[in-house]
Design a protein around this motif. Structure first.
Motif, PDB file in Angstrom:
ATOM      1  N   ASP A  10       0.807  -1.228   0.000  1.00  0.00           N
ATOM      2  CA  ASP A  10       0.000   0.000   0.000  1.00  0.00           C
ATOM      3  C   ASP A  10       0.830   1.263   0.000  1.00  0.00           C
ATOM      4  O   ASP A  10       0.463   2.271  -0.591  1.00  0.00           O
ATOM      5  CB  ASP A  10      -0.770   0.123   1.328  1.00  0.00           C
ATOM      6  N   ILE A  11       1.913   1.221   0.762  1.00  0.00           N
ATOM      7  CA  ILE A  11       2.630   2.476   1.003  1.00  0.00           C
ATOM      8  C   ILE A  11       3.401   2.925  -0.234  1.00  0.00           C
ATOM      9  O   ILE A  11       3.889   4.035  -0.276  1.00  0.00           O
ATOM     10  CB  ILE A  11       3.581   2.399   2.219  1.00  0.00           C
ATOM     11  N   LYS A  13       2.057   3.039  -3.256  1.00  0.00           N
ATOM     12  CA  LYS A  13       1.157   3.586  -4.275  1.00  0.00           C
ATOM     13  C   LYS A  13       1.383   5.091  -4.412  1.00  0.00           C
ATOM     14  O   LYS A  13       1.661   5.767  -3.421  1.00  0.00           O
ATOM     15  CB  LYS A  13      -0.300   3.348  -3.864  1.00  0.00           C
ATOM     16  N   SER A  56      -0.912  18.617   0.834  1.00  0.00           N
ATOM     17  CA  SER A  56      -0.522  17.214   1.069  1.00  0.00           C
ATOM     18  C   SER A  56       0.447  17.180   2.233  1.00  0.00           C
ATOM     19  O   SER A  56       1.516  17.797   2.172  1.00  0.00           O
ATOM     20  CB  SER A  56       0.162  16.643  -0.172  1.00  0.00           C
ATOM     21  N   THR A  57       0.077  16.474   3.277  1.00  0.00           N
ATOM     22  CA  THR A  57       0.928  16.387   4.467  1.00  0.00           C
ATOM     23  C   THR A  57       1.016  14.932   4.928  1.00  0.00           C
ATOM     24  O   THR A  57       0.109  14.147   4.651  1.00  0.00           O
ATOM     25  CB  THR A  57       0.331  17.232   5.621  1.00  0.00           C
ATOM     26  N   PRO A  58       2.063  14.578   5.645  1.00  0.00           N
ATOM     27  CA  PRO A  58       2.163  13.187   6.104  1.00  0.00           C
ATOM     28  C   PRO A  58       1.011  12.786   7.026  1.00  0.00           C
ATOM     29  O   PRO A  58       0.489  11.688   6.941  1.00  0.00           O
ATOM     30  CB  PRO A  58       3.507  13.160   6.858  1.00  0.00           C
ATOM     31  N   GLN A  59       0.611  13.683   7.928  1.00  0.00           N
ATOM     32  CA  GLN A  59      -0.474  13.389   8.874  1.00  0.00           C
ATOM     33  C   GLN A  59      -1.603  14.398   8.640  1.00  0.00           C
ATOM     34  O   GLN A  59      -1.339  15.517   8.193  1.00  0.00           O
ATOM     35  CB  GLN A  59       0.017  13.547  10.323  1.00  0.00           C
ATOM     36  N   ASN A  75      -2.797  13.030   4.086  1.00  0.00           N
ATOM     37  CA  ASN A  75      -1.902  12.187   3.297  1.00  0.00           C
ATOM     38  C   ASN A  75      -2.651  11.596   2.099  1.00  0.00           C
ATOM     39  O   ASN A  75      -3.707  10.977   2.277  1.00  0.00           O
ATOM     40  CB  ASN A  75      -1.366  11.069   4.204  1.00  0.00           C
ATOM     41  N   ASN A  77      -1.939   9.101   0.381  1.00  0.00           N
ATOM     42  CA  ASN A  77      -1.977   7.630   0.449  1.00  0.00           C
ATOM     43  C   ASN A  77      -3.040   7.146   1.425  1.00  0.00           C
ATOM     44  O   ASN A  77      -3.445   5.989   1.380  1.00  0.00           O
ATOM     45  CB  ASN A  77      -0.637   7.084   0.949  1.00  0.00           C
ATOM     46  N   ASN A  78      -3.385   8.016   2.359  1.00  0.00           N
ATOM     47  CA  ASN A  78      -4.297   7.633   3.431  1.00  0.00           C
ATOM     48  C   ASN A  78      -5.260   8.783   3.673  1.00  0.00           C
ATOM     49  O   ASN A  78      -5.240   9.423   4.728  1.00  0.00           O
ATOM     50  CB  ASN A  78      -3.460   7.340   4.697  1.00  0.00           C
TER      51      ASN A  78
ATOM     52  N   VAL B  88       8.026  17.061   1.507  1.00  0.00           N
ATOM     53  CA  VAL B  88       7.839  15.691   1.990  1.00  0.00           C
ATOM     54  C   VAL B  88       6.360  15.586   2.351  1.00  0.00           C
ATOM     55  O   VAL B  88       5.906  16.171   3.339  1.00  0.00           O
ATOM     56  CB  VAL B  88       8.741  15.422   3.214  1.00  0.00           C
ATOM     57  N   ASP B  89       5.593  14.890   1.498  1.00  0.00           N
ATOM     58  CA  ASP B  89       4.134  14.975   1.615  1.00  0.00           C
ATOM     59  C   ASP B  89       3.464  13.700   2.130  1.00  0.00           C
ATOM     60  O   ASP B  89       2.251  13.580   2.080  1.00  0.00           O
ATOM     61  CB  ASP B  89       3.536  15.367   0.253  1.00  0.00           C
ATOM     62  N   GLY B  90       4.261  12.750   2.588  1.00  0.00           N
ATOM     63  CA  GLY B  90       3.664  11.532   3.130  1.00  0.00           C
ATOM     64  C   GLY B  90       3.555  10.401   2.128  1.00  0.00           C
ATOM     65  O   GLY B  90       3.107   9.309   2.468  1.00  0.00           O
ATOM     66  N   THR B  91       3.965  10.655   0.877  1.00  0.00           N
ATOM     67  CA  THR B  91       3.989   9.582  -0.115  1.00  0.00           C
ATOM     68  C   THR B  91       5.450   9.305  -0.512  1.00  0.00           C
ATOM     69  O   THR B  91       6.352  10.083  -0.190  1.00  0.00           O
ATOM     70  CB  THR B  91       3.198   9.953  -1.389  1.00  0.00           C
ATOM     71  N   ALA B  92       5.649   8.204  -1.231  1.00  0.00           N
ATOM     72  CA  ALA B  92       7.020   7.818  -1.591  1.00  0.00           C
ATOM     73  C   ALA B  92       7.611   8.711  -2.685  1.00  0.00           C
ATOM     74  O   ALA B  92       8.839   8.824  -2.803  1.00  0.00           O
ATOM     75  CB  ALA B  92       7.020   6.353  -2.062  1.00  0.00           C
ATOM     76  N   PHE B 118      12.416   6.678   5.517  1.00  0.00           N
ATOM     77  CA  PHE B 118      11.335   6.409   4.560  1.00  0.00           C
ATOM     78  C   PHE B 118      10.007   6.193   5.304  1.00  0.00           C
ATOM     79  O   PHE B 118       9.005   6.848   5.019  1.00  0.00           O
ATOM     80  CB  PHE B 118      11.692   5.178   3.720  1.00  0.00           C
ATOM     81  N   PHE B 119      10.037   5.282   6.273  1.00  0.00           N
ATOM     82  CA  PHE B 119       8.781   4.950   6.958  1.00  0.00           C
ATOM     83  C   PHE B 119       8.268   6.106   7.819  1.00  0.00           C
ATOM     84  O   PHE B 119       7.065   6.232   8.038  1.00  0.00           O
ATOM     85  CB  PHE B 119       8.944   3.697   7.817  1.00  0.00           C
ATOM     86  N   VAL B 122       6.437   8.297   5.059  1.00  0.00           N
ATOM     87  CA  VAL B 122       5.513   7.731   4.061  1.00  0.00           C
ATOM     88  C   VAL B 122       4.475   6.864   4.781  1.00  0.00           C
ATOM     89  O   VAL B 122       4.845   5.991   5.562  1.00  0.00           O
ATOM     90  CB  VAL B 122       6.278   6.882   3.021  1.00  0.00           C
ATOM     91  N   GLN B 123       3.219   7.140   4.516  1.00  0.00           N
ATOM     92  CA  GLN B 123       2.141   6.337   5.111  1.00  0.00           C
ATOM     93  C   GLN B 123       1.484   5.453   4.066  1.00  0.00           C
ATOM     94  O   GLN B 123       1.519   5.773   2.878  1.00  0.00           O
ATOM     95  CB  GLN B 123       1.046   7.251   5.648  1.00  0.00           C
ATOM     96  N   GLY B 124       0.865   4.383   4.520  1.00  0.00           N
ATOM     97  CA  GLY B 124       0.018   3.572   3.649  1.00  0.00           C
ATOM     98  C   GLY B 124      -1.441   3.844   3.966  1.00  0.00           C
ATOM     99  O   GLY B 124      -1.747   4.679   4.819  1.00  0.00           O
ATOM    100  N   GLY B 127      -2.206   3.712   7.524  1.00  0.00           N
ATOM    101  CA  GLY B 127      -1.491   4.599   8.447  1.00  0.00           C
ATOM    102  C   GLY B 127       0.016   4.388   8.456  1.00  0.00           C
ATOM    103  O   GLY B 127       0.608   4.038   7.433  1.00  0.00           O
ATOM    104  N   ASP B 128       0.610   4.596   9.634  1.00  0.00           N
ATOM    105  CA  ASP B 128       2.069   4.569   9.755  1.00  0.00           C
ATOM    106  C   ASP B 128       2.644   3.157   9.685  1.00  0.00           C
ATOM    107  O   ASP B 128       2.003   2.188  10.095  1.00  0.00           O
ATOM    108  CB  ASP B 128       2.484   5.151  11.115  1.00  0.00           C
TER     109      ASP B 128
END
Lengths: 171, 221
Positions: A10-11, A13, A56-59, A75, A77-78, B88-92, B118-119, B122-124, B127-128
């Protein structure tokens, strides 16, 4: 690996397919308009020409860098659920309303006591407002599937919501 | 790779090495960022800019911007060579982009710090993701019940790193927290920093932490 196992692939994508930022914002504003307190916020947006942006932010997060500019971030992705997006927007617009009314965070060099006092009061007001909007929307049949109260609890406001509901029952 | 080497590899990345920029330098960074059409707005008066090196890049550094005028504070991370700033936006995507621009240099010592980086960024969809090196030092372990803590410790499979000299990649096997469970997996890290996962298996379910494991540890230091 069973179907229930979270899949680490998933991560990798490149973000989930999402509606455009403009559509997300317009839909959230439309939903807020169904609640009397939400409508106050949308009126505030149009009268004061508040600019709303998605980032777009990580959290998941919200941000008010200027009195007429608010951000809702999550995020890709989520992505947050539509109901969380609406509640996040309601919260940050309430903060913008506070600023507009002159209730601002103290200067960075102000004493810690003042920061605690003002920031706590602002936060309480914001959460109370989010609870009100969530309850007003939750009471409407067309939003049953949005589960606004559950979403507010997932956002970490379960104690505030319980207190709010108790006060509402007693009043 | 021995446990001692893993601990050393951990220190490569985890030591508190944020360097705060003085006001003039910080303003230059903010000026560069504000030139981007989609840039997030930061006020010059209330924003702290800091940076830290990443052991797997030669030219790109990690920048952290924190606006202290909001409550809670608002922060964003950027990868930058001081000319270009990549959010750095939370994706790869942003990390893979920099891996190409500043060709990533991976070795046995920095591959685990790269995975941590990386982890943590980057979230899936669940989540984390958190790579567990020592279950007893896992963030928020004490938020779990005594029984769950014991299950985490007994399910844990130690981290091992090996290099495949034929395929030119690294294989990192170990235990990860993701989606409310513990999984064992082999993470293939290609020479260009791209990740893939093999042999995933679920070790434990029903592990839920109240906050992101990265929420505190990443901003500190």
């Amino acid at each position: 690996m069973s179907d229930d196992t979270p899949n680490l692939h998933d991560i990798l994508k490149p973000g989930q397919p999402l509606p455009s930022d403009d559509l997300m914002i317009a839909t959230a504003i439309d939903i807020l308009n169904h609640s009397p307190h939400g409508q106050q916020l949308t009126d505030f947006v149009s009268v004061n020409q508040i600019s709303i942006r998605v980032m777009s932010t990580p959290q998941p997060t919200t941000y008010l860098p200027e009195s007429k500019l608010v951000y809702v971030g999550f995020n890709r992705n989520n992505p947050v659920s539509p109901s969380r997006f609406v509640l996040m927007l309601a919260g940050i617009l309430r903060e913008a309303q506070q600023e507009s009314a002159g209730i601002k965070h103290p200067n960075l060099h102000a004493p810690m006591q003042e920061h605690m006092k003002v920031s706590m009061a602002k936060h309480e007001d914001k959460v109370w407002y989010m609870c009100t909007v969530a309850c007003e929307l939750n009471d409407q049949d067309i939003f049953t599937e949005y589960k606004f109260l559950d979403e507010l609890r997932k956002m970490g406001h379960d104690e505030s919501l319980a207190l709010y509901l108790k006060q509402e029952r007693e009043s | 790779m021995t446990n001692g080497n893993l601990a050393a590899a951990d220190r490569v990345y985890m030591q508190p090495t944020w360097t705060r920029l003085v006001r003039e330098q910080a303003h230059k960074v903010l000026d560069k960022l504000s030139g981007h059409k989609d840039a997030v707005v930061f006020s010059k008066e209330a924003t702290e800019v800091a940076w830290r090196n990443l052991p797997f890049y030669s030219h790109y550094k990690l920048y952290r911007l924190v606006n202290y005028a909001t409550m809670p504070t608002f922060s964003m991370m950027y990868l930058s060579n001081d000319e270009e700033f990549i959010t750095v936006d939370g994706t790869a995507g942003p990390i893979y982009t920099v891996n190409e621009k500043d060709p990533i240099r991976l070795n046995e010592m920095n591959v685990v710090p790269y995975l941590d980086f990386f982890f943590s960024n980057v979230q899936g969809s669940e989540g984390d993701v958190f790579l567990i090196k020592d279950p007893r030092k896992m963030p928020m372990l004490d938020s779990l019940s005594e029984g769950q803590q014991q299950s985490v410790i007994s399910s844990f499979k130690p981290l091992s790193v090996s290099m495949d000299t034929v395929q030119h990649n690294f294989k990192v096997s170990g235990t990860l927290y993701y989606g409310g469970g513990l999984l064992s997996s082999t993470i293939i890290v290609a020479h260009d920093g791209k990740l893939s996962f093999q042999d995933q298996s679920l070790l434990l379910t029903g592990i839920h932490f109240p906050y992101s494991p990265y929420e505190q540890m990443w901003l500190e230091g």
